[in-house]
Design a protein around this motif. Structure first.
Motif, PDB file in Angstrom:
ATOM      1  N   PHE A 175      73.860   4.323   5.139  1.00 55.29           N
ATOM      2  CA  PHE A 175      73.477   4.516   6.715  1.00 55.29           C
ATOM      3  C   PHE A 175      72.360   5.473   6.829  1.00 55.29           C
ATOM      4  O   PHE A 175      71.733   5.379   7.847  1.00 55.29           O
ATOM      5  CB  PHE A 175      74.480   4.713   7.667  1.00 55.29           C
ATOM      6  CG  PHE A 175      75.609   3.832   7.541  1.00 55.29           C
ATOM      7  CD1 PHE A 175      75.630   2.516   7.942  1.00 55.29           C
ATOM      8  CD2 PHE A 175      76.898   4.087   6.886  1.00 55.29           C
ATOM      9  CE1 PHE A 175      76.781   1.742   7.822  1.00 55.29           C
ATOM     10  CE2 PHE A 175      77.906   3.203   6.717  1.00 55.29           C
ATOM     11  CZ  PHE A 175      77.777   1.917   7.386  1.00 55.29           C
TER      12      PHE A 175
ATOM     13  N   GLY B 240      74.509   2.715  13.781  1.00 56.92           N
ATOM     14  CA  GLY B 240      74.191   3.440  12.737  1.00 56.92           C
ATOM     15  C   GLY B 240      74.616   4.801  12.342  1.00 56.92           C
ATOM     16  O   GLY B 240      75.141   5.469  11.365  1.00 56.92           O
TER      17      GLY B 240
ATOM     18  N   LEU C 186      77.355   6.453   9.960  1.00 56.75           N
ATOM     19  CA  LEU C 186      76.525   7.629   9.285  1.00 56.75           C
ATOM     20  C   LEU C 186      77.426   8.831   9.182  1.00 56.75           C
ATOM     21  O   LEU C 186      77.931   9.284   8.369  1.00 56.75           O
ATOM     22  CB  LEU C 186      75.204   7.784   9.511  1.00 56.75           C
ATOM     23  CG  LEU C 186      74.757   9.164   8.673  1.00 56.75           C
ATOM     24  CD1 LEU C 186      74.641   9.083   7.395  1.00 56.75           C
ATOM     25  CD2 LEU C 186      73.173   9.631   9.372  1.00 56.75           C
TER      26      LEU C 186
ATOM     27  N   MET D 126      73.378  -3.523   2.466  1.00 55.77           N
ATOM     28  CA  MET D 126      72.293  -2.490   2.759  1.00 55.77           C
ATOM     29  C   MET D 126      71.525  -2.725   2.192  1.00 55.77           C
ATOM     30  O   MET D 126      70.253  -2.360   2.494  1.00 55.77           O
ATOM     31  CB  MET D 126      73.078  -1.319   3.666  1.00 55.77           C
ATOM     32  CG  MET D 126      72.157  -0.420   4.186  1.00 55.77           C
ATOM     33  SD  MET D 126      71.970  -1.285   5.969  1.00 55.77           S
ATOM     34  CE  MET D 126      73.418  -1.064   6.617  1.00 55.77           C
TER      35      MET D 126
END
Length: 203
Positions: free
Chosen positions: A19, A53, A57, A84
């Motif tokens: 992230f 996100g 994270l 990702m």
């Protein structure tokens, strides 16, 4: 070439923390002129994507520093980080500010495949090394290693966008680190099993 290097750097960073590059790319596209995400991936810079996100994270940063929980997190991230990585490579290869590369824009699937492979390889090295760190330090070293991985992911993401030519050195360093992790893990497992190769000197 610059698009490939930027994509490779962001994908490698995603292998350590999925992230950090995602949030960075989204914020750069939304608030600066450094990135202009291609159609189909411009949702990365939407408010909801950046918000989700950032929440993920924070959760990843916290969970990855708790011994035992970090193994569960790595298991879950086995699917997330390579995916990702593919998204980050595709986003970079389509960003016009990075490189006017018609080939990359016409073949986004190539970047996605390369990104998945790079992020998956880095993630594998991270996941393989953590049990050794936790066992060797009784769980004390895990949070410090995790913090170093987060810092590395952030720094590699920034370098990939601002100075993509340096990504070559980053990839070499990551390759050497992965090789050493695999060699050390082999000796560690041999030592635990009591096999003779445990006495072999480190490379």
């Amino acid at each position: 070439m610059l698009a490939a290097l930027t994509g490779a750097g962001l994908s490698a960073a995603a292998g350590l923390n999925a992230f950090i590059p995602f949030v960075l790319v989204g914020m750069l596209d939304r608030f600066t002129g450094l990135l202009d995400l291609p159609p189909g991936l411009d949702w990365i810079s939407s408010w909801w994507a950046i918000g989700v996100g950032m929440l993920l994270l924070v959760a990843d940063v916290v969970f990855d520093k708790v011994p035992g929980v970090d193994h569960v997190s790595d298991a879950i991230q086995t699917a997330v980080r390579p995916l990702m990585g593919g998204v980050m490579f595709a986003a970079a290869s389509g960003a016009q500010q990075i490189e006017q590369s018609e080939w990359w824009r016409e073949n986004p699937w190539v970047g996605a495949v390369v990104g998945v492979a790079l992020a998956g390889t880095v993630h594998a090295g991270k996941a393989l090394s953590r049990p050794i760190v936790n066992a060797g330090t009784l769980g004390v070293g895990g949070p410090f290693v995790s913090a170093a991985e987060d810092a590395t992911s952030a720094n590699v993401s920034v370098v990939a966008i601002l100075v993509p030519v340096l990504v070559v050195l980053v990839l070499i360093a990551l390759g050497v680190a992965l090789w050493r992790i695999l060699a050390f893990r082999r000796r560690w497992r041999a030592r635990r099993a009591g096999r003779p190769e445990a006495a072999a000197p480190p490379p």
